[in-house]
Scaffold this active site. Structure first.
Site, short mmCIF file in Angstrom:
data_model
loop_
_atom_site.label_atom_id
_atom_site.label_comp_id
_atom_site.label_asym_id
_atom_site.label_seq_id
_atom_site.Cartn_x
_atom_site.Cartn_y
_atom_site.Cartn_z
CG ASP A 194 1.71 -6.72 -5.20
OD1 ASP A 194 0.97 -6.11 -4.43
OD2 ASP A 194 2.24 -6.19 -6.20
CE LYS A 227 -6.96 -17.30 -3.40
NZ LYS A 227 -7.96 -16.61 -4.18
CB THR A 235 7.02 0.58 3.37
OG1 THR A 235 6.41 -0.69 3.65
CG2 THR A 235 8.50 0.41 3.18
CE LYS A 236 -1.39 2.83 1.76
NZ LYS A 236 -2.01 3.37 0.55
CG PHE A 237 1.74 -2.60 1.29
CD1 PHE A 237 1.59 -1.43 0.56
CD2 PHE A 237 0.79 -3.60 1.15
CE1 PHE A 237 0.52 -1.27 -0.31
CE2 PHE A 237 -0.28 -3.45 0.28
CZ PHE A 237 -0.41 -2.28 -0.45
C1 LIG Z 1 2.37 -4.50 -1.77
S1 LIG Z 1 2.85 -3.04 -2.60
C2 LIG Z 1 4.22 -2.44 -1.60
C3 LIG Z 1 4.47 -0.98 -1.80
C4 LIG Z 1 5.62 -0.39 -0.97
N1 LIG Z 1 6.91 -0.95 -1.31
C5 LIG Z 1 5.34 -0.55 0.49
O1 LIG Z 1 6.05 -1.35 1.15
O2 LIG Z 1 4.43 0.12 0.99
C6 LIG Z 1 3.71 -3.67 -4.02
C7 LIG Z 1 3.89 -2.62 -5.09
O3 LIG Z 1 4.69 -3.15 -6.14
C8 LIG Z 1 4.21 -2.69 -7.38
N2 LIG Z 1 4.63 -3.65 -8.40
C9 LIG Z 1 4.33 -4.96 -8.46
N3 LIG Z 1 4.90 -5.55 -9.51
C10 LIG Z 1 5.63 -4.57 -10.13
C11 LIG Z 1 6.43 -4.55 -11.30
N4 LIG Z 1 6.65 -5.67 -12.01
N5 LIG Z 1 7.01 -3.40 -11.67
C12 LIG Z 1 6.80 -2.25 -10.94
N6 LIG Z 1 6.04 -2.21 -9.83
C13 LIG Z 1 5.45 -3.35 -9.42
C14 LIG Z 1 2.70 -2.64 -7.18
O4 LIG Z 1 2.07 -1.75 -8.10
C15 LIG Z 1 2.58 -2.17 -5.74
O5 LIG Z 1 2.48 -0.77 -5.65
#
Ligand SMILES: C[S@@+](CC[C@H](N)C(=O)[O-])C[C@H]1O[C@@H](n2cnc3c(N)ncnc32)[C@H](O)[C@@H]1O
Length: 234
Positions: free
Chosen positions: A133, A137, A206-208
């Site tokens: 993520d 900001k 990946t999806k993102f």
């Molecule tokens: C932007 S998505 C990317 C998902 C995947 N890696 C992709 O590239 O499609 C970030 C993911 O990280 C997970 N995430 C964020 N902080 C995390 C944490 N501290 N522990 C486990 N998962 C976390 C979120 O729930 C989210 O599904």
């Protein structure tokens, strides 16, 4: 430095997201088979996987499709996925069952807690953080997963020579990651040609990543950051 388990700032926000009936069923019926319950004592991953194989930690696997692809392509590597998003965990569980895989396990919990409490030193040969993520900001930058104390924790759980692999579609996150890593003496850059044939450096789309490309975000070599864990000086 505040121990990471006392960190109040989380890198995610729990949203009451929609979970399908099938995903919910997977959490109930399949998690006992492929999940590892969160606990506050270290786990023996050799015992969990029933063998001693190279191991990859995939942090924030999202819908899990890329993690599944890695595990299907590399049956001789064991993968631990850590994610907090329940629909994603349910989705991955269904994929694992369909593929009949035994080289993936899942922990549904903040990875900061998981590393602090459950992971032994030098437990992994590679750690992946794909499209974290971005928290774009400035006032939210403290929520970014990649922080000095987080990287220090990764250095603890990686073997000497282990890989830390970040991919992002945010230029600012890439820069932030490079800055954090530059201040950490445990990691050194890796030449691209060293990675080309290394299964531990495998990164399926990946999806993102696909989402970023649809939004015309630039994703090129600049946004893939791989570092090797150095042998500690004696
Ligand atoms: C932007 S998505 C990317 C998902 C995947 N890696 C992709 O590239 O499609 C970030 C993911 O990280 C997970 N995430 C964020 N902080 C995390 C944490 N501290 N522990 C486990 N998962 C976390 C979120 O729930 C989210 O599904």
């Amino acid at each position: 430095m505040v121990p990471s388990h006392l960190r109040k700032v989380r890198s995610f926000v729990r949203r009451p997201g929609r979970i399908t009936k099938a995903q919910q069923r997977a959490l109930t019926t399949l998690l006992p088979r492929w999940g590892i319950p969160y606990g506050e004592s270290k786990i023996d991953l050799d015992e969990v996987f029933g063998r001693r194989a190279p191991r990859v930690l995939d942090i924030g696997f999202g819908d899990g499709e890329a993690l599944l692809t890695s595990a299907v392509n590399h049956p001789s590597i064991d993968y631990l996925g850590v994610e907090v998003h329940e629909p994603g965990i349910g989705h991955l569980l269904m994929l694992i069952e369909k593929a009949g895989l035994d080289n993936i396990r899942i922990i549904g919990r903040d990875v900061v807690d998981v590393i602090d409490h459950m992971i032994e030193d030098r437990a992994f040969d590679a750690v992946n953080v794909f499209f974290p993520d971005p928290w774009p900001k400035k006032r939210h930058h403290k929520r970014r997963l990649v922080q000095p104390e987080f990287v220090a924790a990764l250095a603890r759980i990686l073997v000497d020579g282990g890989l830390f692999h970040v991919a992002t579609d945010w230029a600012d996150y890439a820069e932030h990651t490079r800055e954090v890593l530059a201040r950490c003496s445990d990691f050194t850059p890796v030449a691209a040609e060293e990675l080309a044939s290394d299964p531990l450096a495998f990164r399926p789309p990946t999806k993102f990543e696909r989402r970023g490309l649809r939004l015309d975000h630039v994703i090129d070599e600049q946004y893939y950051i791989v570092r090797r864990r150095l042998q500690p000086r004696s």
